[in-house]
Design an enzyme around this catalytic site. Structure first.
Site, mmCIF file in Angstrom:
data_model
loop_
_atom_site.group_PDB
_atom_site.id
_atom_site.type_symbol
_atom_site.label_atom_id
_atom_site.label_comp_id
_atom_site.label_asym_id
_atom_site.label_seq_id
_atom_site.Cartn_x
_atom_site.Cartn_y
_atom_site.Cartn_z
ATOM 1 N N ASN A 13 1.245 -1.098 0.245
ATOM 2 C CA ASN A 13 0.082 0.138 0.214
ATOM 3 C C ASN A 13 1.449 1.074 -0.079
ATOM 4 O O ASN A 13 1.474 1.632 0.703
ATOM 5 C CB ASN A 13 -0.675 -0.219 1.488
ATOM 6 C CG ASN A 13 -1.814 1.024 1.506
ATOM 7 O OD1 ASN A 13 -1.883 2.107 0.796
ATOM 8 N ND2 ASN A 13 -2.823 1.311 3.125
ATOM 9 N N TRP A 14 0.750 1.998 -1.385
ATOM 10 C CA TRP A 14 2.143 3.176 -1.133
ATOM 11 C C TRP A 14 1.343 4.186 -0.204
ATOM 12 O O TRP A 14 2.031 4.959 -0.361
ATOM 13 C CB TRP A 14 1.995 3.513 -3.078
ATOM 14 C CG TRP A 14 3.291 2.571 -3.495
ATOM 15 C CD1 TRP A 14 3.795 1.161 -2.666
ATOM 16 C CD2 TRP A 14 3.715 2.154 -4.438
ATOM 17 N NE1 TRP A 14 4.365 0.608 -3.728
ATOM 18 C CE2 TRP A 14 4.097 1.156 -4.980
ATOM 19 C CE3 TRP A 14 3.547 2.823 -5.896
ATOM 20 C CZ2 TRP A 14 5.354 0.718 -5.887
ATOM 21 C CZ3 TRP A 14 4.330 2.326 -6.825
ATOM 22 C CH2 TRP A 14 5.117 1.294 -6.733
ATOM 23 N N LYS A 15 -0.009 3.891 -0.451
ATOM 24 C CA LYS A 15 -0.627 5.525 0.428
ATOM 25 C C LYS A 15 0.182 6.382 -0.576
ATOM 26 O O LYS A 15 -0.116 6.170 -2.359
ATOM 27 C CB LYS A 15 -0.449 5.809 1.349
ATOM 28 C CG LYS A 15 0.000 4.790 2.955
ATOM 29 C CD LYS A 15 -0.187 5.155 3.906
ATOM 30 C CE LYS A 15 0.363 3.230 4.840
ATOM 31 N NZ LYS A 15 0.005 3.770 6.309
ATOM 32 N N HIS A 99 -9.664 1.257 4.714
ATOM 33 C CA HIS A 99 -8.529 1.246 5.542
ATOM 34 C C HIS A 99 -8.328 1.885 6.553
ATOM 35 O O HIS A 99 -9.107 2.342 6.249
ATOM 36 C CB HIS A 99 -6.716 2.268 4.776
ATOM 37 C CG HIS A 99 -5.547 1.838 5.446
ATOM 38 N ND1 HIS A 99 -6.003 3.008 5.849
ATOM 39 C CD2 HIS A 99 -4.589 0.911 5.039
ATOM 40 C CE1 HIS A 99 -4.317 2.082 5.831
ATOM 41 N NE2 HIS A 99 -3.670 1.599 5.706
ATOM 42 N N GLU A 101 -6.817 4.421 7.744
ATOM 43 C CA GLU A 101 -6.305 5.770 7.314
ATOM 44 C C GLU A 101 -8.363 6.296 6.640
ATOM 45 O O GLU A 101 -8.362 7.524 7.430
ATOM 46 C CB GLU A 101 -5.501 6.263 7.080
ATOM 47 C CG GLU A 101 -4.314 6.056 7.474
ATOM 48 C CD GLU A 101 -3.227 4.879 6.785
ATOM 49 O OE1 GLU A 101 -3.078 5.314 5.098
ATOM 50 O OE2 GLU A 101 -2.060 5.167 7.420
ATOM 51 N N GLU A 171 -5.783 -5.356 10.507
ATOM 52 C CA GLU A 171 -5.466 -4.806 10.381
ATOM 53 C C GLU A 171 -5.316 -3.613 11.722
ATOM 54 O O GLU A 171 -5.824 -2.380 11.682
ATOM 55 C CB GLU A 171 -5.368 -3.578 9.271
ATOM 56 C CG GLU A 171 -3.978 -3.642 8.079
ATOM 57 C CD GLU A 171 -4.191 -2.909 7.233
ATOM 58 O OE1 GLU A 171 -2.159 -3.225 6.700
ATOM 59 O OE2 GLU A 171 -4.244 -1.688 7.325
ATOM 60 N N GLY A 177 2.097 2.050 10.786
ATOM 61 C CA GLY A 177 3.028 3.194 10.689
ATOM 62 C C GLY A 177 3.544 3.845 11.939
ATOM 63 O O GLY A 177 3.714 4.510 12.354
ATOM 64 N N SER A 217 3.262 -2.641 10.451
ATOM 65 C CA SER A 217 4.738 -2.475 10.634
ATOM 66 C C SER A 217 5.253 -4.220 10.332
ATOM 67 O O SER A 217 6.324 -4.411 10.707
ATOM 68 C CB SER A 217 5.021 -2.122 11.948
ATOM 69 O OG SER A 217 4.616 -0.307 11.913
ATOM 70 N N GLY A 238 2.847 -1.305 4.416
ATOM 71 C CA GLY A 238 2.497 0.433 4.040
ATOM 72 C C GLY A 238 4.073 0.870 3.874
ATOM 73 O O GLY A 238 4.811 0.535 2.372
ATOM 74 N N GLY A 239 5.123 1.326 4.519
ATOM 75 C CA GLY A 239 6.567 1.611 4.371
ATOM 76 C C GLY A 239 6.796 0.469 4.090
ATOM 77 O O GLY A 239 7.776 1.704 3.235
HETATM 78 C C1 PEP Z 1 -0.843 0.138 5.715
HETATM 79 O O1 PEP Z 1 -0.561 1.022 6.244
HETATM 80 O O2 PEP Z 1 -2.284 -0.781 5.515
HETATM 81 C C2 PEP Z 1 -0.157 -0.400 6.478
HETATM 82 C C3 PEP Z 1 -0.108 -2.198 6.701
HETATM 83 O O3 PEP Z 1 0.874 0.804 6.907
HETATM 84 P P1 PEP Z 1 3.019 0.194 7.673
HETATM 85 O O4 PEP Z 1 3.288 -1.501 7.043
HETATM 86 O O5 PEP Z 1 3.326 1.632 7.244
HETATM 87 O O6 PEP Z 1 2.662 0.002 8.752
#
Ligand code: PEP
Length: 258
Positions: A13-15, A99, A101, A171, A177, A217, A238-239
């Site tokens: 997930n590049w956001k 998601h 966010e 999640e 994040g 994470s 994500g990251g």
């Molecule tokens: C996400 O945004 O779905 C996510 C899991 O982010 P991260 O891996 O950065 O925690």
């Protein structure tokens, strides 16, 4: 993961990150690894504007392109929105729905998530439905109740024959994040709880076939252990999905579980 019954999915997930040039470069770099991947389906959920470049770069590879959100109506006066039909037309295969966010910043309620899931399926897309608890909920011991309710509501009206196109992603909000990760046991406990909801609603056979991802994470250091759990069938990342090196290592970790 349990490769007898379901696919392993490693989804990035590049956001709101990476421009079209960077997206192309990322996919070009990932191609050799993707070609070697035997078990994993690889998905990149990119920003809307990067979809055409990403679809073009991923053509003929095992990499599927996803979006990060959608609207539930097929068309109409919804300024700034993108419909599932438009995404499908652009070559998108997956779409993230619910998601945290979006739930937090854009008011995506469980009901709205359900409408988007139904619209995605209607348009032939594969929704990746995100659920998860806050730290406060976990501390209060209501994680499983909250997740059960989120899953039930998100899937209301989804038919048995549509379920195989649905992916769930557990999640925990406190892990997204933040650098804090659920333990493999915590991730598996919630994954198993989600599968139990699916079993009660769709039967054991259908429930066994659904991939349930963990997100929060996930990184090169913890992926192998998380993915070793029977009810963790992949990752939503994500990251660590922003660099080919880390994302590639997570794919390799998944591939080690045969
Ligand atoms: C996400 O945004 O779905 C996510 C899991 O982010 P991260 O891996 O950065 O925690």
């Amino acid at each position: 993961m349990d490769l007898r019954y379901r696919k392993t999915i490693i989804a990035g997930n590049w956001k709101m990150n990476l421009n079209a040039e960077e997206a192309k470069r990322f996919i070009t770099e990932l191609k050799p690894l993707a070609a070697r991947a035997k078990w994993c389906d690889i998905v990149l959920c990119v920003p809307f504007l990067q979809i055409p470049a990403a679809v073009k770069a991923a053509k003929g590879t095992k990499i599927a392109i996803g979006a990060q959100n959608c609207h539930y109506e097929p068309s109409g006066a919804y300024t700034g929105e993108i419909s599932c039909g438009m995404l499908a037309e652009a070559g998108v295969k997956y779409v993230i729905v619910g998601h945290s966010e979006r739930r937090r910043d854009w008011g995506d309620t469980d009901k709205l998530v359900n409408q988007k899931v139904l619209a995605a399926l209607q348009a032939g897309l594969r929704p990746i439905v995100c659920v998860g608890e806050t730290l406060e909920m976990r501390d209060n011991g209501v994680t499983l109740d909250v997740v059960r309710m989120q899953v039930k509501t998100a899937l209301r009206g989804v038919m048995l024959e549509q379920l195989r196109r649905v992916t769930l992603a557990y999640e925990p909000i406190w892990a997204i994040g933040t650098g804090y990760t659920a333990t493999p046991q915590q991730a598996n406990e919630v994954g198993a709880c989600i599968r139990e909801v699916l079993r009660q609603n769709y039967g054991a056979r259908a429930a066994r076939g659904v991939s349930i991802l963990y997100g929060g994470s996930m990184n090169t250091g913890n992926a192998y252990q998380l993915l070793a759990q029977p009810d963790v069938d992949g990752g939503l990342i994500g990251g660590a999905s922003l660099r080919t090196e880390s994302f590639g290592k997570i794919i390799e970790a998944a591939e080690q579980h045969e």
